[in-house]
Design an enzyme around this catalytic site. Structure first.
Site, PDB file in Angstrom:
ATOM      1  CB  SER A   9      -1.005  -0.012   1.220  1.00  0.00           C
ATOM      2  OG  SER A   9      -1.498   1.300   1.417  1.00  0.00           O
ATOM      3  CG  HIS A  34      -3.734  -1.490  -1.667  1.00  0.00           C
ATOM      4  ND1 HIS A  34      -4.943  -2.209  -1.701  1.00  0.00           N
ATOM      5  CD2 HIS A  34      -4.316  -0.532  -0.623  1.00  0.00           C
ATOM      6  CE1 HIS A  34      -5.941  -1.934  -1.165  1.00  0.00           C
ATOM      7  NE2 HIS A  34      -5.588  -1.068  -0.261  1.00  0.00           N
ATOM      8  CG  MET A  38      -8.393   7.494   2.097  1.00  0.00           C
ATOM      9  SD  MET A  38      -7.310   7.549   3.837  1.00  0.00           S
ATOM     10  CE  MET A  38      -6.582   6.027   3.757  1.00  0.00           C
ATOM     11  CG  HIS A  67      -9.265   0.349  -0.329  1.00  0.00           C
ATOM     12  ND1 HIS A  67      -8.700   0.083   0.930  1.00  0.00           N
ATOM     13  CD2 HIS A  67     -10.491   0.257  -0.230  1.00  0.00           C
ATOM     14  CE1 HIS A  67      -9.812  -0.077   1.677  1.00  0.00           C
ATOM     15  NE2 HIS A  67     -10.639   0.229   1.060  1.00  0.00           N
ATOM     16  N   GLY A 143      -9.233   4.466   6.456  1.00  0.00           N
ATOM     17  CA  GLY A 143      -8.910   5.799   6.849  1.00  0.00           C
ATOM     18  C   GLY A 143      -7.425   6.214   7.090  1.00  0.00           C
ATOM     19  CG  PHE A 144      -5.980   7.258   9.654  1.00  0.00           C
ATOM     20  CD1 PHE A 144      -5.483   8.631   9.529  1.00  0.00           C
ATOM     21  CD2 PHE A 144      -7.431   7.578  10.078  1.00  0.00           C
ATOM     22  CE1 PHE A 144      -6.267   9.856   9.605  1.00  0.00           C
ATOM     23  CE2 PHE A 144      -8.178   8.548  10.173  1.00  0.00           C
ATOM     24  CZ  PHE A 144      -7.549   9.897  10.056  1.00  0.00           C
ATOM     25  N   GLY A 145      -3.098   4.570   7.632  1.00  0.00           N
ATOM     26  CA  GLY A 145      -2.122   3.573   7.856  1.00  0.00           C
ATOM     27  C   GLY A 145      -1.896   3.166   9.107  1.00  0.00           C
ATOM     28  N   GLY A 146      -1.063   2.159   9.360  1.00  0.00           N
ATOM     29  CA  GLY A 146      -0.371   1.957  10.748  1.00  0.00           C
ATOM     30  C   GLY A 146      -1.254   1.822  11.729  1.00  0.00           C
ATOM     31  N   GLY A 173      -4.804  -4.021   6.168  1.00  0.00           N
ATOM     32  CA  GLY A 173      -4.825  -3.275   7.475  1.00  0.00           C
ATOM     33  C   GLY A 173      -4.160  -4.118   8.374  1.00  0.00           C
ATOM     34  N   GLY A 174      -2.844  -3.452   9.084  1.00  0.00           N
ATOM     35  CA  GLY A 174      -2.178  -4.088  10.045  1.00  0.00           C
ATOM     36  C   GLY A 174      -1.424  -5.523   9.593  1.00  0.00           C
ATOM     37  N   GLY A 194       1.090  -1.864   4.173  1.00  0.00           N
ATOM     38  CA  GLY A 194       1.688  -0.348   4.019  1.00  0.00           C
ATOM     39  C   GLY A 194       3.187  -0.446   4.964  1.00  0.00           C
TER      40      GLY A 194
HETATM   41  C1  DX5 Z   1      -6.605   2.138   5.597  1.00  0.00           C
HETATM   42  C2  DX5 Z   1      -5.948   1.519   3.985  1.00  0.00           C
HETATM   43  C3  DX5 Z   1      -4.998   0.422   4.142  1.00  0.00           C
HETATM   44  C4  DX5 Z   1      -3.757   0.880   4.807  1.00  0.00           C
HETATM   45  C5  DX5 Z   1      -2.724  -0.260   5.266  1.00  0.00           C
HETATM   46  O1  DX5 Z   1      -7.384   2.738   5.240  1.00  0.00           O
HETATM   47  O2  DX5 Z   1      -7.020   0.919   3.471  1.00  0.00           O
HETATM   48  O3  DX5 Z   1      -4.413  -0.039   2.999  1.00  0.00           O
HETATM   49  O4  DX5 Z   1      -2.635   1.698   3.941  1.00  0.00           O
HETATM   50  O5  DX5 Z   1      -1.643   0.129   5.948  1.00  0.00           O
HETATM   51  P1  DX5 Z   1      -1.073  -0.688   7.067  1.00  0.00           P
HETATM   52  O6  DX5 Z   1      -0.555  -1.908   6.253  1.00  0.00           O
HETATM   53  O7  DX5 Z   1       0.129   0.286   7.379  1.00  0.00           O
HETATM   54  O8  DX5 Z   1      -1.935  -1.015   8.124  1.00  0.00           O
HETATM   55 ZN    ZN Z   2      -6.609  -0.208   1.494  1.00  0.00          ZN
END
Ligand code: DX5
Ligand code: ZN
Length: 211
Positions: A9, A34, A38, A67, A143-146, A173-174, A194
């Site tokens: 991602s 990916h 948003m 996505h 909505g957010f990575g990490g 995610g995660g 990501g």
């Molecule tokens: C969250 C995104 C994910 C995100 C994953 O809204 O859809 O694709 O980038 O990131 P990580 O792997 O850091 O959770």
């Molecule tokens: Zn995603």
């Protein structure tokens, strides 16, 4: 031999050198890229959109896995497909009619995927499975990575797998070495990751550790 495919991602990439970041993941063995869109409406964050996709499309030959975390995916499906989206996933909770949106994605020449927020029962996906090319289980709130992997995601993957033995299942995610193993065991085919991949010193070893 594992058939697990890995989709880094780019939300976690260094945007000051996105082309190089894509090349780094391609050389490290990624299967696709990916691309998290948003709109600040469907989710409380704004990322990037069509002009960025059109620009980086030239930087890699890998498929782009888009996505859409946006309120009206139907309105934008065609534009994302034209900009280079090979796969387009949208949310069942969006304002667009799901069947119409799946048809629009297919008419534009892309593969269609559907996803749900962690709070939506996985059964909500079931009526649409015959029309989909894949389905995505969110293992964090979009909505957010990490963020940290939600513990009930593997059960949701298992429930989906029992309904559809052959449909590719993505998880997002995660994802790291440990949570990837839980998802593979539950029946997932494509793992989105990501921070774990872009933060790794050795991206190839990190990708291998997810398979
Ligand atoms: C969250 C995104 C994910 C995100 C994953 O809204 O859809 O694709 O980038 O990131 P990580 O792997 O850091 O959770
Ligand atoms: Zn995603």
């Amino acid at each position: 031999m594992s058939k697990t495919r890995i989709s880094p991602s780019i939300l976690a990439a260094d945007f000051s050198c996105l082309g190089r970041e894509l090349a780094r993941m391609e050389h490290a063995g990624a299967d696709m890229i990916h691309f998290d869109v948003m709109d600040g409406v469907f989710v409380p964050n704004i990322s990037f959109g069509i002009p960025v996709l059109a620009s980086i499309r030239k930087a890699t030959s890998l498929p782009f896995d888009i996505h859409l975390m946006i309120a009206d995916p139907l309105r934008y499906a065609d534009a994302f497909a034209k900009a280079g989206a090979d796969m387009i996933t949208f949310h069942l909770e969006s304002d667009s009619d799901p069947r119409e949106t799946i048809r629009a994605i297919h008419a534009a020449g892309s593969k269609a995927g559907l996803t749900i927020r962690p709070s939506t029962p996985v059964e909500a996906l079931f009526p649409f499975l015959p029309e989909l090319d894949f389905a995505l289980i969110m293992s964090v709130e979009p909505g957010f990575g990490g963020q940290s992997f939600l513990a009930d995601a593997p059960d949701r993957i298992r429930a989906l797998r029992s309904m559809s033995p052959d449909l590719p299942i993505n998880v997002d995610g995660g994802i790291n070495r440990e949570t990837a193993a839980l998802c593979r065991e539950a029946g997932a085919d494509i793992l989105v990751s990501g921070n774990y991949l872009f933060g790794a010193k050795d991206a190839a070893a990190a990708i291998d550790s997810l398979r």
